[in-house]
Design an enzyme around this catalytic site. Structure first.
Site, PDB file in Angstrom:
ATOM      1  N   CYS A   1       1.553  13.056  -2.070  1.00  0.00           N
ATOM      2  CA  CYS A   1       0.114  13.045  -2.368  1.00  0.00           C
ATOM      3  C   CYS A   1      -0.486  14.436  -2.166  1.00  0.00           C
ATOM      4  O   CYS A   1      -0.813  14.825  -1.043  1.00  0.00           O
ATOM      5  CB  CYS A   1      -0.596  12.008  -1.496  1.00  0.00           C
ATOM      6  SG  CYS A   1      -2.354  11.855  -1.869  1.00  0.00           S
TER       7      CYS A   1
ATOM      8  N   CYS B   1      -4.046  14.470  -0.842  1.00  0.00           N
ATOM      9  CA  CYS B   1      -4.124  14.142   0.591  1.00  0.00           C
ATOM     10  C   CYS B   1      -3.655  15.312   1.460  1.00  0.00           C
ATOM     11  O   CYS B   1      -4.275  15.631   2.466  1.00  0.00           O
ATOM     12  CB  CYS B   1      -3.226  12.948   0.918  1.00  0.00           C
ATOM     13  SG  CYS B   1      -3.388  11.578  -0.203  1.00  0.00           S
ATOM     14  N   ASP B   2      -2.544  15.920   1.083  1.00  0.00           N
ATOM     15  CA  ASP B   2      -1.871  16.845   1.997  1.00  0.00           C
ATOM     16  C   ASP B   2      -1.905  18.318   1.565  1.00  0.00           C
ATOM     17  O   ASP B   2      -1.491  19.189   2.335  1.00  0.00           O
ATOM     18  CB  ASP B   2      -0.399  16.413   2.178  1.00  0.00           C
ATOM     19  CG  ASP B   2      -0.314  15.053   2.864  1.00  0.00           C
ATOM     20  OD1 ASP B   2      -1.240  14.711   3.618  1.00  0.00           O
ATOM     21  OD2 ASP B   2       0.673  14.328   2.639  1.00  0.00           O
TER      22      ASP B   2
HETATM   23  C1  LIG Z   1       2.285  10.152   2.591  1.00  0.00           C
HETATM   24  C2  LIG Z   1       0.908   9.712   2.164  1.00  0.00           C
HETATM   25  C3  LIG Z   1      -0.207  10.356   2.685  1.00  0.00           C
HETATM   26  C4  LIG Z   1      -1.473   9.963   2.310  1.00  0.00           C
HETATM   27  N1  LIG Z   1      -2.532  10.622   2.843  1.00  0.00           N
HETATM   28  C5  LIG Z   1      -3.788  10.240   2.488  1.00  0.00           C
HETATM   29  C6  LIG Z   1      -4.913  10.905   3.036  1.00  0.00           C
HETATM   30  O1  LIG Z   1      -4.798  11.840   3.831  1.00  0.00           O
HETATM   31  N2  LIG Z   1      -6.141  10.481   2.634  1.00  0.00           N
HETATM   32  C7  LIG Z   1      -6.323   9.473   1.731  1.00  0.00           C
HETATM   33  O2  LIG Z   1      -7.455   9.113   1.404  1.00  0.00           O
HETATM   34  N3  LIG Z   1      -5.259   8.838   1.190  1.00  0.00           N
HETATM   35  C8  LIG Z   1      -4.003   9.186   1.541  1.00  0.00           C
HETATM   36  N4  LIG Z   1      -2.918   8.568   0.977  1.00  0.00           N
HETATM   37  C9  LIG Z   1      -3.170   7.510  -0.014  1.00  0.00           C
HETATM   38  C10 LIG Z   1      -3.562   6.218   0.725  1.00  0.00           C
HETATM   39  O3  LIG Z   1      -2.602   5.953   1.707  1.00  0.00           O
HETATM   40  C11 LIG Z   1      -3.661   5.052  -0.251  1.00  0.00           C
HETATM   41  O4  LIG Z   1      -4.549   5.370  -1.296  1.00  0.00           O
HETATM   42  C12 LIG Z   1      -4.171   3.808   0.470  1.00  0.00           C
HETATM   43  O5  LIG Z   1      -3.359   3.502   1.585  1.00  0.00           O
HETATM   44  C13 LIG Z   1      -4.209   2.605  -0.466  1.00  0.00           C
HETATM   45  O6  LIG Z   1      -4.651   1.517   0.267  1.00  0.00           O
HETATM   46  P1  LIG Z   1      -4.362   0.026  -0.166  1.00  0.00           P
HETATM   47  O7  LIG Z   1      -5.061  -0.810   0.842  1.00  0.00           O
HETATM   48  O8  LIG Z   1      -4.686  -0.172  -1.580  1.00  0.00           O
HETATM   49  O9  LIG Z   1      -2.787  -0.181  -0.074  1.00  0.00           O
HETATM   50  P2  LIG Z   1      -1.642   0.259   0.930  1.00  0.00           P
HETATM   51  O10 LIG Z   1      -2.085   1.195   1.965  1.00  0.00           O
HETATM   52  O11 LIG Z   1      -0.519   0.655   0.043  1.00  0.00           O
HETATM   53  O12 LIG Z   1      -1.260  -1.119   1.647  1.00  0.00           O
HETATM   54  C14 LIG Z   1      -0.654  -2.145   0.946  1.00  0.00           C
HETATM   55  C15 LIG Z   1      -0.428  -3.283   1.907  1.00  0.00           C
HETATM   56  O13 LIG Z   1       0.023  -4.428   1.191  1.00  0.00           O
HETATM   57  C16 LIG Z   1       1.067  -5.043   1.907  1.00  0.00           C
HETATM   58  N5  LIG Z   1       1.838  -5.839   0.965  1.00  0.00           N
HETATM   59  C17 LIG Z   1       2.519  -5.453  -0.143  1.00  0.00           C
HETATM   60  N6  LIG Z   1       3.111  -6.511  -0.726  1.00  0.00           N
HETATM   61  C18 LIG Z   1       2.785  -7.587   0.022  1.00  0.00           C
HETATM   62  C19 LIG Z   1       3.106  -8.993  -0.049  1.00  0.00           C
HETATM   63  N7  LIG Z   1       3.875  -9.477  -1.032  1.00  0.00           N
HETATM   64  N8  LIG Z   1       2.639  -9.810   0.904  1.00  0.00           N
HETATM   65  C20 LIG Z   1       1.823  -9.335   1.907  1.00  0.00           C
HETATM   66  N9  LIG Z   1       1.480  -8.037   2.012  1.00  0.00           N
HETATM   67  C21 LIG Z   1       1.974  -7.183   1.089  1.00  0.00           C
HETATM   68  C22 LIG Z   1       1.806  -3.904   2.564  1.00  0.00           C
HETATM   69  O14 LIG Z   1       2.570  -4.364   3.666  1.00  0.00           O
HETATM   70  C23 LIG Z   1       0.624  -3.019   2.980  1.00  0.00           C
HETATM   71  O15 LIG Z   1       0.125  -3.456   4.214  1.00  0.00           O
HETATM   72  C24 LIG Z   1      -1.635   8.914   1.355  1.00  0.00           C
HETATM   73  C25 LIG Z   1      -0.528   8.267   0.832  1.00  0.00           C
HETATM   74  C26 LIG Z   1       0.752   8.641   1.233  1.00  0.00           C
HETATM   75  C27 LIG Z   1       1.944   7.924   0.675  1.00  0.00           C
END
Ligand SMILES: Cc1cc2nc3c(=O)[nH]c(=O)nc-3n(C[C@H](O)[C@H](O)[C@H](O)COP(=O)(O)OP(=O)(O)OC[C@H]3O[C@@H](n4cnc5c(N)ncnc54)[C@H](O)[C@@H]3O)c2cc1C
Length: 322
Positions: free
Chosen positions: A141, A144-145
């Site tokens: 990302c 992000c980083d």
């Molecule tokens: C290395 C890295 C660094 C990042 N740094 C930043 C940053 O500094 N700032 C920023 O704004 N964004 C950052 N991001 C992006 C950010 O993490 C994502 O945009 C954000 O986490 C998305 O949130 P979400 O709730 O949609 O999903 P996610 O955080 O992807 O969470 C998905 C959830 O769904 C669950 N899940 C999946 N399938 C199932 C299932 N079948 N049953 C039950 N649960 C399930 C998983 O266990 C997880 O808990 C970063 C991403 C990465 C990879």
């Protein structure tokens, strides 16, 4: 085999910023939500150390700490957080219909509304040196980083629009960006290619792949290999960005919900409504554009409000008909 059926008003699938924000709003609205965490409790942010761009943390926060705080905030209003994986779904087509969801291949839940926040998974190259240095200079990302590499030399792998966009973003912050393109041309749109080509500090290496990410604790360099000549070359970098795509976590919803060609759930208009009444999607699972914690949290809030309004409409309809 099914062993138990439980009826819920609101089921939230996923424990990232979208799921927990939906939970905060849903529990404050008395929807008594139950949230299943999935295999990655806390979501993608638990894989990163420093989150510097989420509002409200002037000193920054590490990802796992932020996610524990979000969980506590959701629990404070009565959200029940459970460890478990949703393994199958059978969504109703009817307004006011009951959605059947299977947890861990055994327990059956019947829910009046479902909020899907299962996120997306960044694709990595899968080579050992890259895996070893994830979080130590290897990131998926740039937005992000990238900031942590201000004034430094970095590399990015990828050839599509996202890679081109992220390369341009990095070029504004970093001293030099080496872009590794596997083929002899980029897949990105002509406009994006033009943007990348117009930036003096981006060097594009065609027919080039990662051989080894160099460094022990942190990235110190990159050994590149030309896939036509086999020639290898080392460059000094401090950050390596992988921009080869994301996979939305939607396999269990295939055939149940409208999705785009890459598997992202389609939401309607400016809402989080999916193709099934009472099923809402928030966060990265429906957003291939922004993919940030704050945007995921924003749509999590919207999903809870959409669910609350949907339930209110159903209830008032039932009162009129009875
Ligand atoms: C290395 C890295 C660094 C990042 N740094 C930043 C940053 O500094 N700032 C920023 O704004 N964004 C950052 N991001 C992006 C950010 O993490 C994502 O945009 C954000 O986490 C998305 O949130 P979400 O709730 O949609 O999903 P996610 O955080 O992807 O969470 C998905 C959830 O769904 C669950 N899940 C999946 N399938 C199932 C299932 N079948 N049953 C039950 N649960 C399930 C998983 O266990 C997880 O808990 C970063 C991403 C990465 C990879």
């Amino acid at each position: 085999m099914a062993d138990k059926v439980e009826r819920l008003k609101t089921l939230i699938i996923g424990s990232g910023p979208a799921g927990y924000t939906a939970a905060i709003y849903a529990s404050r609205a008395d929807l008594k939500p139950v949230l299943y965490t999935g295999m990655e409790p806390g979501g993608q942010l638990t894989t990163t150390t420093e989150v510097d761009n989420f509002p409200g943390y002037p000193e920054g926060v590490d990802g796992p700490t932020m996610m524990v705080q979000l969980q506590k905030q959701a629990e404070r209003f009565g959200t029940e957080v459970r460890i478990g994986m949703i393994t199958a779904v059978n969504f109703s087509d009817e307004v006011g219909g009951i959605h059947k969801v299977t947890v861990d291949d055994s327990k059956i839940i019947e829910a009046e509304t479902v909020i899907i926040s299962t996120g997306a998974t960044a694709k990595y190259l899968g080579i050992p040196s890259e895996q070893k240095l994830r979080g130590g200079g290897v990131s998926a990302c740039a937005v992000c980083d990238g900031f942590f590499y201000k004034g430094q030399e970095v590399a990015i792998v990828g050839a599509g629009d996202t890679a081109a966009e992220e390369a341009s973003y990095l070029a504004n912050i970093c001293k030099k960006v080496t872009m590794l393109v596997r083929r002899d041309e980029m897949r990105a749109s002509k406009a994006m290619q033009h943007r990348v080509n117009s930036l003096d500090n981006i060097e594009i290496r065609y027919n080039t792949e990662v051989d080894t990410v160099l460094g022990d604790q942190v990235v110190e360099g990159l050994r590149m290999v030309n896939n036509v000549t086999g020639e290898k070359e080392d460059i000094a970098i401090t950050g390596l960005f992988i921009a080869i795509g994301h996979k939305p976590n939607t396999d269990i919803f295939k055939g149940q919900l409208e999705m785009d060609e890459t598997g992202y759930i389609i939401t309607h208009g400016k809402t989080t409504k999916t193709s099934k009444p009472g099923v809402f999607a928030s966060g990265d699972v429906q957003d291939k554009e922004y993919r940030q914690a704050v945007t995921a949290a924003g749509t999590g809030c919207m999903a809870a409000l959409d669910a609350e309004r949907y339930l209110a409409t159903i209830e008032s309809h039932q009162e009129v008909s009875s």
